[in-house]
Design a protein around this motif. Structure first.
Motif, PDB file in Angstrom:
ATOM      1  N   GLU A 252       1.160  -1.471  -0.072  1.00  0.00           N
ATOM      2  CA  GLU A 252      -0.050   0.343  -0.127  1.00  0.00           C
ATOM      3  C   GLU A 252       0.884   1.677   0.121  1.00  0.00           C
ATOM      4  O   GLU A 252       1.888   1.276   0.413  1.00  0.00           O
ATOM      5  CB  GLU A 252      -0.886   0.380   1.167  1.00  0.00           C
ATOM      6  CG  GLU A 252      -2.374  -0.515   1.702  1.00  0.00           C
ATOM      7  CD  GLU A 252      -3.029  -0.346   2.371  1.00  0.00           C
ATOM      8  OE1 GLU A 252      -2.610   0.213   2.902  1.00  0.00           O
ATOM      9  OE2 GLU A 252      -3.863  -1.523   1.896  1.00  0.00           O
ATOM     10  N   GLY A 294      -4.057   5.149  -4.255  1.00  0.00           N
ATOM     11  CA  GLY A 294      -4.606   4.643  -3.236  1.00  0.00           C
ATOM     12  C   GLY A 294      -6.472   4.940  -2.819  1.00  0.00           C
ATOM     13  O   GLY A 294      -7.008   5.006  -1.927  1.00  0.00           O
ATOM     14  N   LEU A 297      -8.799   3.627  -0.414  1.00  0.00           N
ATOM     15  CA  LEU A 297      -8.299   3.388   1.088  1.00  0.00           C
ATOM     16  C   LEU A 297      -8.936   5.180   1.484  1.00  0.00           C
ATOM     17  O   LEU A 297      -9.830   5.570   1.589  1.00  0.00           O
ATOM     18  CB  LEU A 297      -6.055   3.253   1.183  1.00  0.00           C
ATOM     19  CG  LEU A 297      -6.075   2.436   0.303  1.00  0.00           C
ATOM     20  CD1 LEU A 297      -4.502   2.848   0.623  1.00  0.00           C
ATOM     21  CD2 LEU A 297      -6.243   1.004   1.557  1.00  0.00           C
TER      22      LEU A 297
END
Length: 413
Positions: A252, A294, A297
């Motif tokens: 990530e 991301g 996220l």
């Protein structure tokens, strides 16, 4: 609460290889309540140094250390006043993000990082596969801690750890490291007479404390020993293992530069607010370079120097940096440098409002404390606790709540 160990020590600035102090205690004194929650120490800090050593040796044996190994460890220990002096020097961490990052990040350091990435490509590829830690992250730590292994520190490690355990500023952090060092010496991982490193007791190319070496040391080059001072594969892989142990989420991102609209609700910025990236996008926040790293996220929006300066979204992995080092300016710079090493452009510095000098910052922190905020002491360093207090006070005063303290805020207070 961050774990009671510190894992980085020798911070080198610019192209020069001058070893400076770690950022790890920029706001450490703020944790009085946490310290109160710690279990009682086995040894009382302060007082006569010889008596402290004897008590520490007795406590080590009581905890299972071999008596002969403990006796050998403490036999030559001396208090090192240079360690205490280094511990008290924290002025570099009073620099704002733009100044601090420009001081640490040079083109020479970037070029050297790219060369190291190529040289140790097989090692980084294995780390990315097995630990999920991107090479830029480790390269940035390697660069800042020891200039890629060139400046590892020449303090006697055993002396440094015992000196800091004896000192009553943070004994709860360092006494466990003394016990770990005894165990490490029993295993042949260090020699109390000859092992050297940073002033805070860290060893090797990425500066790891004894407890972390015991927990996460990896013999990546397969020669039968963990050699953090001389083996880049061992040092880098051990660092990756430690990051994973601290909670790094494999594969990530950690930080991404963004552009923000002028009418954003600034009170929602900062590490205490986390929202899905889609929500930030709905508010007009956009990646500065390409697509979101991301998109699926959640993230926080960071403004290291307020709404007129650089802006970043910080993903969950960014928080792991604070387990490695507790200074906001260091963490933000290390995370940003990691993105640069992986191809991100130079950030847009913008035109931030003037900040505060050291004396002004101390006055502000004293004023915040007088209003009931816990800022970790008036040390002149803009750490995360001070930023949160500033943001709260800005909101009360009807100012843009971007957590950047200015002379105008100080005047209002």
């Amino acid at each position: 609460m961050t774990r009671p160990t510190l894992t980085l020590a020798a911070l080198t600035l610019g192209a020069a290889t001058t070893a400076l102090t770690p950022a790890a205690w920029a706001q450490q004194d703020a944790t009085a309540a946490e310290t109160d929650a710690q279990p009682p120490l086995a040894v009382q800090c302060g007082g006569d140094f010889a008596s402290f050593k004897a008590a520490a040796e007795e406590a080590a044996v009581a905890q299972g250390a071999d008596p002969a190994a403990a006796a050998r460890f403490f036999d030559g220990i001396r208090r090192d006043p240079e360690v205490i002096a280094a511990d008290r020097r924290q002025g570099v961490f009073q620099l704002p993000f733009i100044d601090f990052s420009r001081r640490l990040i040079s083109q020479a350091r970037i070029d050297r990082g790219q060369a190291m990435s190529d040289k140790w490509d097989d090692v980084f590829t294995a780390i990315e596969r097995d630990y999920g830690v991107s090479r830029g992250v480790l390269l940035a730590f390697w660069a800042f801690e020891t200039d890629y292994g060139a400046v590892q520190g020449d303090f006697n490690t055993a002396n440094a750890l015992v000196t800091l355990a004896h000192d009553c500023r943070r004994p709860e952090l360092f006494l466990p490291q003394v016990f770990a060092a005894i165990e490490l010496s029993q295993q042949g991982g260090m020699d109390p007479d000859t092992t050297t490193g940073a002033w805070a007791g860290e060893i090797g190319m990425v500066q790891m404390l004894p407890e972390d070496i015991l927990d996460n040391g990896v013999d990546a080059d397969g020669n039968g020993t963990v050699e953090l001072k001389t083996s880049a594969p061992d040092a880098l892989t051990s660092g990756a293992a430690m990051l994973r142990d601290l909670g790094w989420r494999a594969g990530e991102p950690w930080l991404e530069e963004v552009e923000v609209p002028d009418d954003l609700d600034w009170s929602r910025t900062g590490l205490d607010t986390t929202l899905p990236v889609a929500d930030w996008e709905a508010m007009g926040v956009t990646p500065r370079d390409g697509d979101w790293d991301g998109a699926d996220l959640s993230a926080s929006l960071l403004l290291p120097q307020g709404r007129k300066g650089p802006a970043f979204v910080a993903y969950p992995n960014f928080i792991v940096y604070f387990e490695w080092n507790q200074s906001f300016v260091y963490v933000a710079t290390a995370a940003y440098f990691a993105t640069r090493l992986e191809g991100a452009p130079v950030y847009d510095a913008g035109n931030p409002d003037p900040g505060l000098g050291e004396a002004q910052m101390i006055r502000l922190q004293e004023a915040l404390q007088a209003r009931g905020y816990d800022v970790g002491g008036a040390d002149g360093i803009l750490g995360e606790m001070t930023r949160e207090a500033v943001q709260a006070e800005q909101e009360k005063l009807g100012l843009p709540a971007d957590a950047w303290p200015t002379p105008a805020l100080l005047d209002r207070m």
